[in-house]
Motif scaffolding. Structure first.
Motif, PDB file in Angstrom:
ATOM      1  N   THR A  75       0.858  -1.173   0.000  1.00  0.00           N
ATOM      2  CA  THR A  75       0.000   0.000   0.000  1.00  0.00           C
ATOM      3  C   THR A  75       0.898   1.227   0.000  1.00  0.00           C
ATOM      4  O   THR A  75       1.905   1.258   0.697  1.00  0.00           O
ATOM      5  CB  THR A  75      -0.931   0.044   1.226  1.00  0.00           C
ATOM      6  OG1 THR A  75      -0.145   0.147   2.427  1.00  0.00           O
ATOM      7  CG2 THR A  75      -1.800  -1.184   1.295  1.00  0.00           C
ATOM      8  N   ALA A  76       0.538   2.219  -0.775  1.00  0.00           N
ATOM      9  CA  ALA A  76       1.364   3.421  -0.889  1.00  0.00           C
ATOM     10  C   ALA A  76       0.490   4.661  -0.773  1.00  0.00           C
ATOM     11  O   ALA A  76      -0.300   4.953  -1.679  1.00  0.00           O
ATOM     12  CB  ALA A  76       2.141   3.424  -2.205  1.00  0.00           C
ATOM     13  N   SER A  77       0.610   5.354   0.341  1.00  0.00           N
ATOM     14  CA  SER A  77      -0.087   6.630   0.582  1.00  0.00           C
ATOM     15  C   SER A  77      -1.602   6.505   0.538  1.00  0.00           C
ATOM     16  O   SER A  77      -2.289   7.523   0.429  1.00  0.00           O
ATOM     17  CB  SER A  77       0.369   7.691  -0.435  1.00  0.00           C
ATOM     18  OG  SER A  77       1.758   7.893  -0.350  1.00  0.00           O
ATOM     19  N   VAL A  78      -2.107   5.277   0.636  1.00  0.00           N
ATOM     20  CA  VAL A  78      -3.557   5.111   0.537  1.00  0.00           C
ATOM     21  C   VAL A  78      -4.229   5.124   1.904  1.00  0.00           C
ATOM     22  O   VAL A  78      -5.335   5.646   2.046  1.00  0.00           O
ATOM     23  CB  VAL A  78      -3.923   3.822  -0.235  1.00  0.00           C
ATOM     24  CG1 VAL A  78      -3.452   2.572   0.499  1.00  0.00           C
ATOM     25  CG2 VAL A  78      -5.419   3.747  -0.481  1.00  0.00           C
ATOM     26  N   LEU A  79      -3.586   4.587   2.935  1.00  0.00           N
ATOM     27  CA  LEU A  79      -4.233   4.515   4.241  1.00  0.00           C
ATOM     28  C   LEU A  79      -4.486   5.903   4.812  1.00  0.00           C
ATOM     29  O   LEU A  79      -5.574   6.199   5.307  1.00  0.00           O
ATOM     30  CB  LEU A  79      -3.393   3.687   5.212  1.00  0.00           C
ATOM     31  CG  LEU A  79      -3.180   2.207   4.848  1.00  0.00           C
ATOM     32  CD1 LEU A  79      -2.432   1.494   5.953  1.00  0.00           C
ATOM     33  CD2 LEU A  79      -4.506   1.524   4.570  1.00  0.00           C
ATOM     34  N   GLU A  80      -3.474   6.768   4.737  1.00  0.00           N
ATOM     35  CA  GLU A  80      -3.657   8.107   5.294  1.00  0.00           C
ATOM     36  C   GLU A  80      -4.573   8.967   4.419  1.00  0.00           C
ATOM     37  O   GLU A  80      -5.106   9.984   4.883  1.00  0.00           O
ATOM     38  CB  GLU A  80      -2.313   8.818   5.514  1.00  0.00           C
ATOM     39  CG  GLU A  80      -1.501   9.063   4.269  1.00  0.00           C
ATOM     40  CD  GLU A  80      -0.527   7.934   3.970  1.00  0.00           C
ATOM     41  OE1 GLU A  80       0.521   8.210   3.373  1.00  0.00           O
ATOM     42  OE2 GLU A  80      -0.822   6.775   4.335  1.00  0.00           O
ATOM     43  N   SER A  81      -4.771   8.568   3.165  1.00  0.00           N
ATOM     44  CA  SER A  81      -5.687   9.309   2.285  1.00  0.00           C
ATOM     45  C   SER A  81      -7.132   8.841   2.442  1.00  0.00           C
ATOM     46  O   SER A  81      -8.056   9.645   2.315  1.00  0.00           O
ATOM     47  CB  SER A  81      -5.266   9.140   0.825  1.00  0.00           C
ATOM     48  OG  SER A  81      -3.969   9.649   0.614  1.00  0.00           O
ATOM     49  N   ALA A  82      -7.315   7.559   2.724  1.00  0.00           N
ATOM     50  CA  ALA A  82      -8.668   6.993   2.781  1.00  0.00           C
ATOM     51  C   ALA A  82      -9.283   7.048   4.172  1.00  0.00           C
ATOM     52  O   ALA A  82     -10.506   7.165   4.308  1.00  0.00           O
ATOM     53  CB  ALA A  82      -8.641   5.548   2.296  1.00  0.00           C
ATOM     54  N   CYS A  83      -8.461   6.980   5.209  1.00  0.00           N
ATOM     55  CA  CYS A  83      -8.974   6.854   6.573  1.00  0.00           C
ATOM     56  C   CYS A  83      -9.263   8.215   7.194  1.00  0.00           C
ATOM     57  O   CYS A  83      -8.450   9.137   7.103  1.00  0.00           O
ATOM     58  CB  CYS A  83      -7.972   6.093   7.435  1.00  0.00           C
ATOM     59  SG  CYS A  83      -7.655   4.418   6.837  1.00  0.00           S
ATOM     60  N   SER A  84     -10.413   8.327   7.859  1.00  0.00           N
ATOM     61  CA  SER A  84     -10.832   9.593   8.444  1.00  0.00           C
ATOM     62  C   SER A  84     -10.290   9.808   9.849  1.00  0.00           C
ATOM     63  O   SER A  84     -10.229  10.946  10.332  1.00  0.00           O
ATOM     64  CB  SER A  84     -12.358   9.684   8.474  1.00  0.00           C
ATOM     65  OG  SER A  84     -12.900   8.611   9.240  1.00  0.00           O
ATOM     66  N   ASP A  85      -9.912   8.720  10.530  1.00  0.00           N
ATOM     67  CA  ASP A  85      -9.414   8.832  11.896  1.00  0.00           C
ATOM     68  C   ASP A  85      -8.563   7.603  12.222  1.00  0.00           C
ATOM     69  O   ASP A  85      -8.427   6.690  11.401  1.00  0.00           O
ATOM     70  CB  ASP A  85     -10.562   8.980  12.897  1.00  0.00           C
ATOM     71  CG  ASP A  85     -11.624   7.889  12.749  1.00  0.00           C
ATOM     72  OD1 ASP A  85     -11.265   6.753  12.361  1.00  0.00           O
ATOM     73  OD2 ASP A  85     -12.802   8.168  13.008  1.00  0.00           O
TER      74      ASP A  85
END
Length: 262
Positions: free
Chosen positions: A158-168
């Protein structure tokens, strides 16, 4: 009403506002960061930290370059991405469409790094042969590739997707737990992400990013049953690179994390 200049786009708004062509145009500008990532990942492969076999890239955007260091240890690749426009760009490259993005610089760099007789054209051919599917993927779903199912993977990137998709932080932890469920026991997760910050920019539009720290990311993966093998920060404290990068995102740095599912 908030203007588009100040608005942070997120979630389903990606479908209408994320422009993969503009995003790909940034690749030459930020070549140095991509180069560092590929060299780090290649070295981890050489050290045996990354399990080969079936590979999933989840949330890859329109980019295939991060997969290049993993080609020689991967038997097949599934590429999953949320936006149709980004999936189209990847498929265009697979189909050798003349309008597709030119990734040759990245393949040439890896061919020189490996120095094993493979040409960059050989690596391109290998990528096209091993990438079996380009499919929808949503990291916020329990089965992110639904309605398709691919079983367990040996490696997930995964590349830069978790911090872009997750709200909290709660949703971030849920996503990491979901990733663990897609991996075989002993499988490897490769997480490349931003630390700190609240946005990244593509064209004249800003996209939301959750502010996470090294300590939080580490604990999230450990809580999901991973053993951390390696953590490396990129551009941490490099003021010249950081000042240039802040034109694109307000993150403090990037971190590459390699972890093994227990």
């Amino acid at each position: 009403m908030t203007s588009n200049t100040n608005k942070l786009f997120a979630g389903e708004e990606y479908h209408d506002h994320f422009n993969p062509i503009q995003y790909l145009a940034l690749k030459e500008k930020y070549w140095e960061e991509d180069r560092q990532f590929n060299e780090l990942l290649y070295n981890f492969v050489e050290k045996g930290y990354i399990k080969g076999g079936r590979l999933l890239e989840l949330g890859g955007g329109p980019c295939i370059n991060r997969l290049i260091p993993l080609l020689k240890i991967s038997t097949e690749i599934v590429f999953a991405e949320y936006t149709e426009s980004s999936r189209i760009e990847v498929q265009k490259w697979l189909d050798k469409d003349e309008s597709s993005y030119d990734w040759s610089r990245h393949f040439k760099h890896m061919a020189n790094l490996q120095d094993n007789g493979d040409t960059w054209e050989d690596l391109e051919k290998e990528m096209r042969e091993k990438m079996k599917d380009v499919v929808f993927g949503d990291v916020l779903q329990e089965n992110p590739m639904s309605p398709k199912s691919f079983g367990e993977f040996d490696t997930i990137m995964t590349a830069s997707v978790l911090e872009s998709a997750c709200s909290d932080q709660k949703s971030y932890q849920s996503c990491v737990n979901m990733l663990a469920s897609l991996l075989k026991p002993g499988g490897t997760i490769i997480q490349w992400g931003r630390l700190g910050g609240s946005f990244y920019k593509v064209g004249n539009k800003k996209f939301y990013a959750i502010d996470v720290s090294e300590a939080f990311v580490t604990s999230a993966f450990e809580n999901a049953g991973f053993e951390i093998k390696e953590k490396v920060k990129v551009n941490d404290g490099d003021k010249a690179v950081l000042n240039e990068s802040k034109k694109l995102a307000d993150a403090n740095c990037r971190m590459l994390l390699i972890a093994k599912k227990k």
